[in-house]
Scaffold this motif. Structure first.
Motif, PDB file in Angstrom:
ATOM      1  N   ASN A 111       0.838  -1.195   0.000  1.00 53.03           N
ATOM      2  CA  ASN A 111       0.000   0.000   0.000  1.00 53.03           C
ATOM      3  C   ASN A 111       0.879   1.254   0.000  1.00 53.03           C
ATOM      4  O   ASN A 111       0.618   2.211  -0.744  1.00 53.03           O
ATOM      5  N   ARG A 112       1.952   1.263   0.814  1.00 47.46           N
ATOM      6  CA  ARG A 112       2.867   2.400   0.841  1.00 47.46           C
ATOM      7  C   ARG A 112       3.583   2.556  -0.512  1.00 47.46           C
ATOM      8  O   ARG A 112       3.735   3.668  -1.017  1.00 47.46           O
ATOM      9  N   SER A 113       4.014   1.423  -1.077  1.00 49.90           N
ATOM     10  CA  SER A 113       4.691   1.491  -2.378  1.00 49.90           C
ATOM     11  C   SER A 113       3.733   2.031  -3.427  1.00 49.90           C
ATOM     12  O   SER A 113       4.116   2.857  -4.273  1.00 49.90           O
ATOM     13  N   LEU A 114       2.512   1.544  -3.394  1.00 48.52           N
ATOM     14  CA  LEU A 114       1.525   2.009  -4.370  1.00 48.52           C
ATOM     15  C   LEU A 114       1.230   3.487  -4.159  1.00 48.52           C
ATOM     16  O   LEU A 114       1.146   4.259  -5.130  1.00 48.52           O
ATOM     17  N   ALA A 115       1.108   3.882  -2.895  1.00 46.58           N
ATOM     18  CA  ALA A 115       0.840   5.297  -2.600  1.00 46.58           C
ATOM     19  C   ALA A 115       2.015   6.154  -3.051  1.00 46.58           C
ATOM     20  O   ALA A 115       1.833   7.255  -3.600  1.00 46.58           O
ATOM     21  N   THR A 116       3.231   5.670  -2.825  1.00 47.17           N
ATOM     22  CA  THR A 116       4.410   6.406  -3.256  1.00 47.17           C
ATOM     23  C   THR A 116       4.428   6.536  -4.765  1.00 47.17           C
ATOM     24  O   THR A 116       4.727   7.616  -5.317  1.00 47.17           O
TER      25      THR A 116
END
Length: 124
Positions: A111-116
């Protein structure tokens, strides 16, 4: 025979109560001997029946105690099995919880990677 019983009875009683020498015992008449024999037979019968009942009750009580002991052992074994089963269930649930936490952290990382990626593509 009853006269000998009568003589032995008096002799033992005189020694027991401390009269020193045994008392001279006069012979019993036939009626007294019959009465004494009847009484002796009756007491023997009563004591015999009492001993039989006592023996029966002791055996019955022992059997009941044995049944209670077996029941208690069965209950202990049942409780030990339940404890073992609960322990296995707990271990299984702990493993599942660890796996779910790992998946949750993986999803948070994704989720963090996607958000980034989304924020970086929005900035560009």
């Amino acid at each position: 025979m009853l006269t000998k019983y009568h003589l032995n009875d008096f002799t033992s009683q005189s020694k027991l109560f401390g009269f020193g020498k045994p008392l001279r015992v006069k012979p019993l008449s036939e009626d007294e001997a019959l009465n004494l024999g009847t009484r002796l037979l009756g007491e023997t019968l009563v004591y015999g029946v009492s001993a039989g009942i006592l023996f029966f009750e002791y055996n019955r009580s022992s059997k009941n105690d044995q049944i209670k002991e077996e029941r208690r052992k069965f209950e202990i074994a049942t409780l030990q099995k339940k404890i073992y089963d609960y322990g296995m269930t707990t271990e299984q649930q702990e493993t599942e919880i660890k796996e779910l936490k790992r998946k949750m952290f993986d999803l948070e990382d994704k989720n963090r990677s996607l958000a980034t990626k989304i924020f970086s593509s929005l900035k560009s």
